[in-house]
Design an enzyme around this catalytic site. Structure first.
Site, short mmCIF file in Angstrom:
data_model
loop_
_atom_site.label_atom_id
_atom_site.label_comp_id
_atom_site.label_asym_id
_atom_site.label_seq_id
_atom_site.Cartn_x
_atom_site.Cartn_y
_atom_site.Cartn_z
N GLY A 12 0.81 -1.22 0.00
CA GLY A 12 0.00 0.00 0.00
C GLY A 12 0.84 1.26 0.00
O GLY A 12 0.58 2.19 0.77
N ASP A 77 -2.96 -7.81 -4.82
CA ASP A 77 -4.18 -7.64 -4.03
C ASP A 77 -3.92 -8.42 -2.75
O ASP A 77 -3.85 -9.66 -2.77
CB ASP A 77 -5.38 -8.22 -4.78
CG ASP A 77 -6.65 -8.18 -3.94
OD1 ASP A 77 -6.60 -7.73 -2.78
OD2 ASP A 77 -7.70 -8.62 -4.46
N VAL A 78 -3.78 -7.70 -1.63
CA VAL A 78 -3.40 -8.39 -0.39
C VAL A 78 -4.49 -9.34 0.11
O VAL A 78 -4.24 -10.14 1.00
CB VAL A 78 -3.00 -7.40 0.74
CG1 VAL A 78 -1.73 -6.65 0.38
CG2 VAL A 78 -4.13 -6.44 1.09
N ASN A 104 0.94 -2.21 5.34
CA ASN A 104 0.36 -0.87 5.40
C ASN A 104 -0.90 -0.73 4.55
O ASN A 104 -1.66 0.21 4.72
CB ASN A 104 1.42 0.15 4.98
CG ASN A 104 0.86 1.54 4.86
OD1 ASN A 104 0.64 2.22 5.87
ND2 ASN A 104 0.59 1.98 3.63
N SER A 158 -4.60 1.72 13.49
CA SER A 158 -5.20 3.06 13.52
C SER A 158 -5.71 3.32 14.93
O SER A 158 -5.96 2.36 15.68
CB SER A 158 -6.39 3.12 12.54
OG SER A 158 -7.14 4.31 12.73
N TYR A 171 -14.23 -0.78 9.21
CA TYR A 171 -12.82 -0.35 9.27
C TYR A 171 -12.32 -0.44 10.71
O TYR A 171 -11.25 -0.99 10.98
CB TYR A 171 -12.73 1.09 8.75
CG TYR A 171 -11.36 1.70 8.76
CD1 TYR A 171 -10.42 1.40 7.78
CD2 TYR A 171 -10.98 2.60 9.76
CE1 TYR A 171 -9.15 1.98 7.78
CE2 TYR A 171 -9.73 3.19 9.77
CZ TYR A 171 -8.81 2.88 8.78
OH TYR A 171 -7.56 3.45 8.79
N ALA A 173 -13.57 -2.19 13.21
CA ALA A 173 -13.52 -3.60 13.67
C ALA A 173 -12.29 -4.28 13.09
O ALA A 173 -11.59 -5.03 13.79
CB ALA A 173 -14.79 -4.33 13.24
N ALA A 174 -12.00 -4.02 11.82
CA ALA A 174 -10.84 -4.65 11.18
C ALA A 174 -9.54 -4.18 11.83
O ALA A 174 -8.62 -4.97 12.06
CB ALA A 174 -10.82 -4.34 9.69
N LYS A 175 -9.44 -2.88 12.15
CA LYS A 175 -8.21 -2.38 12.77
C LYS A 175 -8.07 -2.91 14.20
O LYS A 175 -6.95 -3.17 14.66
CB LYS A 175 -8.18 -0.84 12.75
CG LYS A 175 -8.05 -0.24 11.34
CD LYS A 175 -6.78 -0.64 10.61
CE LYS A 175 -6.49 0.22 9.38
NZ LYS A 175 -5.36 -0.27 8.59
P1 NAD Z 1 -3.52 5.56 1.06
O1 NAD Z 1 -4.78 5.44 0.31
O2 NAD Z 1 -2.43 6.41 0.53
O3 NAD Z 1 -2.89 4.12 1.36
C1 NAD Z 1 -3.60 2.91 1.37
C2 NAD Z 1 -3.01 2.04 0.29
O4 NAD Z 1 -3.50 0.71 0.42
C3 NAD Z 1 -3.40 2.54 -1.11
O5 NAD Z 1 -2.23 2.77 -1.86
C4 NAD Z 1 -4.24 1.42 -1.67
O6 NAD Z 1 -4.12 1.25 -3.06
C5 NAD Z 1 -3.69 0.22 -0.90
N1 NAD Z 1 -4.62 -0.91 -0.92
C6 NAD Z 1 -5.94 -0.89 -0.64
N2 NAD Z 1 -6.47 -2.11 -0.84
C7 NAD Z 1 -5.46 -2.92 -1.25
C8 NAD Z 1 -5.38 -4.28 -1.62
N3 NAD Z 1 -6.45 -5.09 -1.59
N4 NAD Z 1 -4.19 -4.78 -1.99
C9 NAD Z 1 -3.08 -3.97 -2.01
N5 NAD Z 1 -3.09 -2.69 -1.66
C10 NAD Z 1 -4.27 -2.15 -1.30
O7 NAD Z 1 -3.95 6.07 2.51
P2 NAD Z 1 -3.13 6.19 3.87
O8 NAD Z 1 -3.90 7.13 4.69
O9 NAD Z 1 -1.71 6.45 3.60
O10 NAD Z 1 -3.32 4.74 4.51
C11 NAD Z 1 -2.25 3.87 4.79
C12 NAD Z 1 -2.60 3.03 5.99
O11 NAD Z 1 -2.76 3.88 7.12
C13 NAD Z 1 -3.90 2.27 5.86
O12 NAD Z 1 -3.75 1.00 6.47
C14 NAD Z 1 -4.88 3.12 6.65
O13 NAD Z 1 -5.95 2.36 7.12
C15 NAD Z 1 -3.97 3.60 7.75
N6 NAD Z 1 -4.41 4.80 8.49
C16 NAD Z 1 -4.63 5.97 7.83
C17 NAD Z 1 -5.02 7.09 8.58
C18 NAD Z 1 -5.27 8.43 7.94
O14 NAD Z 1 -5.75 9.33 8.64
N7 NAD Z 1 -4.98 8.65 6.70
C19 NAD Z 1 -5.19 6.98 9.96
C20 NAD Z 1 -4.95 5.77 10.58
C21 NAD Z 1 -4.56 4.68 9.84
#
Ligand code: NAD
Length: 275
Positions: A12, A77-78, A104, A158, A171, A173-175
């Site tokens: 990701g 695709d994870v 991530n 998260s 989301y 629940a998954a986290k």
């Molecule tokens: P982002 O959209 O830049 O990153 C998420 C990435 O995951 C994307 O590039 C997406 O293409 C990839 N992804 C989604 N489904 C996928 C799959 N099935 N297979 C492979 N890749 C996949 O957003 P972000 O905010 O940088 O999020 C990164 C991580 O941080 C995530 O796990 C998100 O839940 C977590 N997070 C984000 C925040 C926030 O405020 N932005 C807060 C807490 C946690």
């Protein structure tokens, strides 16, 4: 905190301003070679859900190579076990070892109140965040174990994994599940000198957060700045978070310095109150 000679898989990490991209760049700047992975497609049923694409991912790998490190971009695709297994094999083929896995990839599709949520959007959201983390650990940990040098797994959870999140129950629940998986894996993998930790960001200014801002804005009739203000009001540090704020802690967990910390879920959220 140097990581010369280490190989990291970061899932990701394609999107601009994303946490994954910041992690990949930081680990590379510390000396690690990087397998950069992302979804690189879209889901027609959920046109509003945005995912990292191949051109962006190639861009990340190319930036890393400019730092003098080796890097390849892998579409995965994870939630698909065969694709995850292929990704793990690709790391071995290219680099001959894996030391660090950063799970991530995350986000969600659908959302809204639980009583209106479809089973499909629930399953996909749990799949992206929790099943994906499980599958990557299942297929990458054996490669780390085979090296016999120990290693690191860092899962991006998260603060939503520590408290309820209205309109985002799947989301959240998954986290929560990611944190439970982290704790269990830490117990299983300690014998192989592999630490397993989770990081729990708060409000990080990424493209993913923009989706949430739009949802809250349209529900509450607020503009972008007003929604951002409601976030910042919850943050004692008084500013929105960056991907680098998260990457700093991931780099520590991935390093020798983080070698006696395992099974933890660290809040990196500027002091937002979570338990
Ligand atoms: P982002 O959209 O830049 O990153 C998420 C990435 O995951 C994307 O590039 C997406 O293409 C990839 N992804 C989604 N489904 C996928 C799959 N099935 N297979 C492979 N890749 C996949 O957003 P972000 O905010 O940088 O999020 C990164 C991580 O941080 C995530 O796990 C998100 O839940 C977590 N997070 C984000 C925040 C926030 O405020 N932005 C807060 C807490 C946690």
């Amino acid at each position: 905190m140097r990581l010369e000679g280490k190989v990291a898989i970061v899932t990701g990490c394609a999107r601009e301003r994303g946490i994954g991209r910041a992690i990949a760049m930081r680990l590379a700047s510390e000396g690690a070679d990087i397998l950069a992975a992302d979804y690189c497609r879209s889901i027609p049923e959920y046109p509003d859900a945005k995912f990292g694409q191949m051109a962006e991912l190639e861009g990340v790998a190319s930036e890393i190579r400019k730092l003098g490190r080796r890097s390849i971009a892998v579409k995965v695709d994870v939630t698909d076990e065969a694709e995850v297994a292929t990704m793990a094999d690709a790391a071995m083929k290219e680099f001959g070892r894996v030391d660090i896995l950063c799970n991530n990839a995350g986000g969600g599709v659908g959302g809204g109140p639980v009583i209106q949520q479809t089973l499909d959007s629930w399953n996909r959201t749990v799949g992206i965040n929790l099943t994906g983390t499980f599958l990557c650990a299942k297929h990458v940990a054996p490669k780390i174990i085979a090296g016999g040098r120990g290693g690191r797994i860092v899962n991006t959870a998260s603060i939503a994994g520590k408290r309820g999140s209205p309109m985002m129950a799947a989301y959240s629940a998954a986290k929560h599940g990611v944190i439970g998986l982290t704790r269990s894996l830490a117990l299983e993998l300690g014998a192989f000198k592999i630490t397993v930790n989770a990081v729990c960001p708060g409000f990080v200014e990424t493209q993913l957060l923009e989706g949430l801002i739009n949802m809250i804005g349209s529900t509450g009739n607020l503009n972008r700045e007003q929604v951002l203000e409601t976030f910042v009001r919850q943050v004692p540090m008084g500013r929105i978070e960056t991907g680098e704020d998260v990457a700093n802690v991931v780099a520590f967990l991935a390093s020798e310095d983080g070698g006696y910390m395992t099974g933890q879920a660290l809040n990196i959220c500027g002091g937002v109150e979570v338990h």
